[in-house]
Each structure stands twice: as structure tokens, then as C-alpha cells.
Design an enzyme around this catalytic site. Sequence first.
Site, PDB file in Angstrom:
ATOM      1  N   GLU A 426      30.608  23.670   0.862  1.00  0.00           N
ATOM      2  CA  GLU A 426      30.147  22.528   1.659  1.00  0.00           C
ATOM      3  C   GLU A 426      29.405  23.005   2.888  1.00  0.00           C
ATOM      4  O   GLU A 426      28.394  22.409   3.286  1.00  0.00           O
ATOM      5  CB  GLU A 426      31.350  21.661   2.059  1.00  0.00           C
ATOM      6  CG  GLU A 426      30.984  20.362   2.776  1.00  0.00           C
ATOM      7  CD  GLU A 426      30.926  20.481   4.302  1.00  0.00           C
ATOM      8  OE1 GLU A 426      30.578  19.484   4.952  1.00  0.00           O
ATOM      9  OE2 GLU A 426      31.207  21.576   4.845  1.00  0.00           O
ATOM     10  N   SER A 630       5.158  -9.157   8.879  1.00  0.00           N
ATOM     11  CA  SER A 630       6.172 -10.216   8.887  1.00  0.00           C
ATOM     12  C   SER A 630       7.444  -9.729   8.211  1.00  0.00           C
ATOM     13  O   SER A 630       7.392  -9.018   7.206  1.00  0.00           O
ATOM     14  CB  SER A 630       5.648 -11.454   8.158  1.00  0.00           C
ATOM     15  OG  SER A 630       6.679 -12.412   7.995  1.00  0.00           O
ATOM     16  N   ASP A 668      32.788  -5.170 -12.808  1.00  0.00           N
ATOM     17  CA  ASP A 668      31.561  -4.390 -12.974  1.00  0.00           C
ATOM     18  C   ASP A 668      30.481  -4.842 -11.999  1.00  0.00           C
ATOM     19  O   ASP A 668      29.721  -4.024 -11.465  1.00  0.00           O
ATOM     20  CB  ASP A 668      31.047  -4.501 -14.408  1.00  0.00           C
ATOM     21  CG  ASP A 668      31.789  -3.576 -15.363  1.00  0.00           C
ATOM     22  OD1 ASP A 668      32.663  -2.808 -14.889  1.00  0.00           O
ATOM     23  OD2 ASP A 668      31.499  -3.610 -16.572  1.00  0.00           O
ATOM     24  N   HIS A 691      19.152   5.455  -1.165  1.00  0.00           N
ATOM     25  CA  HIS A 691      19.769   4.204  -0.732  1.00  0.00           C
ATOM     26  C   HIS A 691      18.827   3.525   0.259  1.00  0.00           C
ATOM     27  O   HIS A 691      18.486   4.093   1.291  1.00  0.00           O
ATOM     28  CB  HIS A 691      21.122   4.487  -0.081  1.00  0.00           C
ATOM     29  CG  HIS A 691      22.086   3.350  -0.125  1.00  0.00           C
ATOM     30  ND1 HIS A 691      21.844   2.160   0.507  1.00  0.00           N
ATOM     31  CD2 HIS A 691      23.306   3.218  -0.718  1.00  0.00           C
ATOM     32  CE1 HIS A 691      22.877   1.342   0.313  1.00  0.00           C
ATOM     33  NE2 HIS A 691      23.779   1.962  -0.438  1.00  0.00           N
TER      34      HIS A 691
END
Length: 752
Positions: A426, A630, A668, A691
Amino acid sequence: MWNAQQDSDSAEALGRRQRWFCAGTLVLAFTGTFIIGFLFGWFIKPSNDSTSSVSYPGMKKAFLQELKAENIKKFLYNFTRTPHLAGTQHNFELAKQIHAQWKEFGLDLVELSDYDVLLSYPNKTHPNYISIINEDGNEIFKTSLAELSPPGYENISDVVPPYSAFSPQGTPEGDLVYVNYARTEDFFKLERVMKINCSGKIVIARYGQVFRGNKVKNAQLAGAKGIILYSDPADYFVPGVKSYPDGWNLPGGGVQRGNVLNLNGAGDPLTPGYPANEYAYRHEFTEAVGLPSIPVHPIGYDDAQKLLEHMGGSAPPDSSWKGGLKVPYNVGPGFAGNFSKQKVKLHIHSYNKVTRIYNVIGTLKGAVEPDRYVILGGHRDAWVFGGIDPQSGAAVVHEIVRTFGTLKKKGWRPRRTILFASWDAEEFGLLGSTEWAEEHSRLLQERGVAYINADSSIEGNYTLRVDCTPLMHSLVYNLTKELPSPDEGFEGKSLYDSWKEKSPSTEFIGMPRISKLGSGNDFEVFFQRLGIASGRARYTKNWKNNKVSSYPLYHSVYETYELVEKFYDPTFKYHLTVAQVRGAMVFELANSIVLPFDCQSYAVALKKHAETIYNISMNHPQEMKAYMISFDSLFSAVNNFTDVASKFNQRLQDLDKSNPILLRILNDQLMYLERAFIDPLGLPGRPFYRHIIYAPSSHNKYAGESFPGIYDALFDINNKVDTSKAWREVKRQISIAAFTVQAAAETLREVD
């Protein structure tokens, strides 16, 4: 010393031949269970007949009561006897120990999962250091080569000296420039206001505020040819507290290690996007992703004093550039007066090497939905002893595994499958978790319910700290109301009570603070790339009174067991509380008949984030009007999402839980909601951050940013070369965000 792990027959036997999700594992763990369990258990029996919550109504209470502080203390002591640098024999031995103990604890399956990744080590015969040289080229000062050993650890010889992992080799020399924290805004101040050019200079920056890799990237962009990082007392020494071993402050010779990559979620630099297995295509070292191009080295504040005390040039622009050393904090470039002909020189001889790493993966099969995975993971590798990072987290994971194993031995099973992970490497860029997730990405995208991260359990002893997806907000609030607070003055009150009082939300009145997920830890690939709902919890400091970055001894040789046991948590009550929070999150996610996700919390968060990014855009009202920008489409999509989420929540309330098909459909929809925010094309320039609602800040990997595509498009927009093109990009990012939110809303609609 810190020799990289060599291949061996035992390593092969335990590693590559036991790759997780191999054919045998699939047959054992999923094929038979899924086919038989689904056909007979799912359709024939009511879904709640075989759930542990019905068979053992007190199992959650039993689980929480089984967690023991004394066990966590024992595990932490055991895990911190020797260094566990990734790629070394010590860390491989610890992997084998955890592997064996998880089997003893009663998990159904425990395996080692190995990968060959690019790591970085100092050269033992040519140490790294920084020197001051006079006009004749002679060294008149050189920085320390190592930290002094903490008491009781003098005879341990395999402590890696302080270094910046993945720094290129080089011996650049030049005038020194002090760049504060080396943030984007610091370089803007130097270049635009002070008119100081860092090109061809050596820069020195203090640790803190942003991820060290961002500092290095900023220095590169400014044209620097080397960067020195140091821990300033203003950021790593709390007034009134003694330095280690008499207190928990950083001694003058203490140094923070760490990687200086800018991977942006790529994983192994040689195999970006794909697992670093035996048949992987690997880039040449010169093509590796995310490596810095200038030498980097960290030092302690005693050495920094020597480098900064004779700085000349401009005075610091304001008090925010002054730290805690007895120096003027002049910016430079170069030294003043009689020292003006002296230069600073870096001597960096570290090397990169493809090295084998090992994850430990444990499986506790679900009784009803074995094809749905709840994952608890934390890393095992440490820069040295890892008293806090990571072993305070690894010890908690170990105790949670033991506790689940104890319940399993008594006949209990979770409804869904629980996977436990001890990640490797890590500290070198989240490599163990990323490579494993890359290898099993298709399964995880289909079956992953949630990922709970379990790195350091403490960074202080003041209150709880939680970062998670909005889907988990209600889950965390509810379970903390059931847990006792360990804090003094809150006897008889809940953890929620103390958390709310000590860390109130700035956005939601009357609620505790929950932060956005950024990066810098193993949840990254699960959340940012795969769209699996994720969360993390630990105990933290009082950020109002304690302004130091992280905790003072972070990534130094002084992060020992004694640091934790003497100063942070003598009774391990805070570790126990963190174990209860992390464990209860896993228990609820794996055991609840209806997944404990709240899509209405997501709707609230989306509205807040949309308002925030709109307000940022309104710093440019004239340009917004001129380029016809906008946010109407985004606000409309958020309103639609809010309406659909409300209707979905009502269907949940009315759900007949004895109908397995309807139950599966709604679960689900909840499970896949996070996935609906994933854009397969990724963010501009960051294809592995996918994301659309949350991503690490482009300017600080540790921090989370909402609507990152829009935010990055707006950042410093007035100084873009092509302003018209820049505003078109803002418009494009708004459309992407609006589409994504609208598409996510569609996934929650009732199935006709």
C-alpha cells in the site's frame, strides 16, 4: 537489510499457485454453492429462513461482545516486532503468519495472492543525502543518513533509512528556493506575485496540507531540478508535548518516508489498468506511469534548520509561510551574504525493481447470497515498525476475523459472503489492493456489495472520524447510536453522542461530520474505479486545537508499539471502538436482509454538491453569461434523482421480504447504484478515476472533491491559454455530470 524478497519454492507454493479465484476456488466457493444454493435455497425456501439474524437473533450483540481490546493489543505487539517493508522477507513471513492464523480462526478459505510489481529501495552502498557545497565544490554540510534508533530497537538492523520511494537517481545542484508546502497556490504566489522563477533551482518544501506526490509534481511543473521535503515543527511538533520517546512529538532527526508517485489510480506503474501477474505485458522502466522526473529526498527539521538558516532573497510573503524553526523563512533563491556562493546538492541513488508482493485473502461464505461480497481490507506493509500505520489497523482486522471465525465455529454464517484482505505494498502506491481488484474486476463489478477500509485505527484519541459514500451515512449514524462512547465525560452515552458534540457537521445541523472519500488508501480502486460503495472509520485528534498534519511520528522509525501503548491508547479502548464500528458495518452489510444503503442520503448529498459547484462557478458571473454556461440540467437531474429516490424508499418500506425475487431486485438496485456514477471513460487526464460525483482532488490526492470534472475545469480558469476552450470544457463537464445523475436515477425506478 531491506533486501527485496527473492523467489523461492515456498513462495511459489504459497503464492502464484494459490492465486485467489483460481479454478479450484471457484468450484469450492461459488460454483456448487451458487447453483445449488440459488436453485434450492433461493427459490424454494423463504429468504429469511436461513439468515443468521433469524436463527441467532442475538448474533450482532454476540459479535460485538466477542471483540476484545486485549487481543488487539496482543496482535499489535506481535505485528510490530520487526519492520515489514513491502517486498522483503519480513513482510512475506508476516503474510504467512496471518495466512495460518486466519485458517485457525475458522475461515472457509485463506489464500495468498501474489503479484510482481515495481517497487523502490535505497542503495545500501551509496546512501542518499543532501549537502551544502562551497564555491570549490567541497561539502561543508551533509544531512543525516539515518534516524537514531528508538529505545529497545537498537539491535534491529533491517530498518530502511529515510527516502522518497520512486525518486529517480541524480545529483542536481543549484540555488535553494523555499516553496512553503509546494501547493499549487504556493507556486502561484511565487511565480505570479513574487516573480520568482524556480526553473533550474532546488526547492525545499515542508510536509503537510497536501500529498507529497502532489508537491513533487508541482515542483516539476515549476521547472525545479530537485526537491527536498522536511517536517517543520509547526506541522509536526505540538507545543507542550515532549518528543519521542518521552512524548509523541517528532524529534529533530525524525523523518517521514513515503512514495512520491502520481499514479492517479493506475496501480503498478508497469502494468497500468491490468494485474501484474505472470503473463502481464510490462512497460519498459522508462515508460512507467506516474514516476517523478526529478530527484526527491526527505529530511528532519534539524537538518532543515541548517539548509534554511542562511537563506537570502525575498522575505516570506506572509505569516502563513513561516513555520516553527528559528529561521527567517526567506524564500531565496540562494543563500545570503557570505554564504551566497554556496549551493545545495542532492545525492540520490535509489533504484526501482520488479518485486513480488503478497496479499492474504480470506473467505467466509454466505449462507443465502454467497455471490454477494462484503469486503474488509487493510494493508500490512509498513515503512518501518508501523505502530500506527498500518498495524493498528491490521490488528483490528485480525480481531474482527477471529471474532467472525468464533461465530462460524458455533454454527453461524453471514447471509452474504465476507472477504477479508491483508494488502501488501500500500505504501508504494496502493499496489496490492489495486492489482487484486484489477485481476477480479469483472467479478467485483457483478458481485461487490461494499468495501470497508481498515488502515490505521487511530491518528489521535479525541473522537471518531468517518469518510464514506452517502449510501452509508444512515448505516454509520444508526450503528454508532448503539455503541458506547469510550470518551471521558461521555460515560453512559453513545458513540454517536460524543462524535456529534466533538465533530459536528458543517453542512447538516445536528449531525456528526462525515467526510467525502479522497484517496491515499486501499479503498481507491474499489470506489473510484469500480464503483463499489466504500467507507472508512478511525479515531482522530481534535483538529480545532491540534493543527499538526496527521500525527507527528507518521512514517518515521518512531512509530512503535510503545508509541501507541504509552501515549495514544494505553487501554486500547479506542482500538476496540474502531473494531466495533468497522466490524458492525461489515456485519450489517453482510447480514441485513435489505441492504442498509440509503439512496435518499445520496440525493441530499447531490443537492449540496450541485449547489457548491454552482457557487464556485458564480465567481465568474460575466464569463458564465458570455459563454452561456447553465447548471439547469444538473439541478434538474438532481431533482429527478431526489424524486425517484423518495419513491424507491417507499417501495422499500412496503417490500414483502418473504418474496425472494422482489428482495433481490431491490437489493441489486441498491448495490448497483454506486456503479451508476461510474463513467468508463474516466475523468479528463485521469482515466482510472471514473466516479463522476467523487474523486481525489487534482491538487491533493488525500482530499475528496465533489463533481471533480466540473471543479477541475473551473480551477484557475482565468489563466488558461485558451479561455473560450476552457469554458467549453466547463459546459461539457456539466453535461456529463447531469447525464450521470439522470442515468443513476433511472436505475432506481420501479422494474415494470
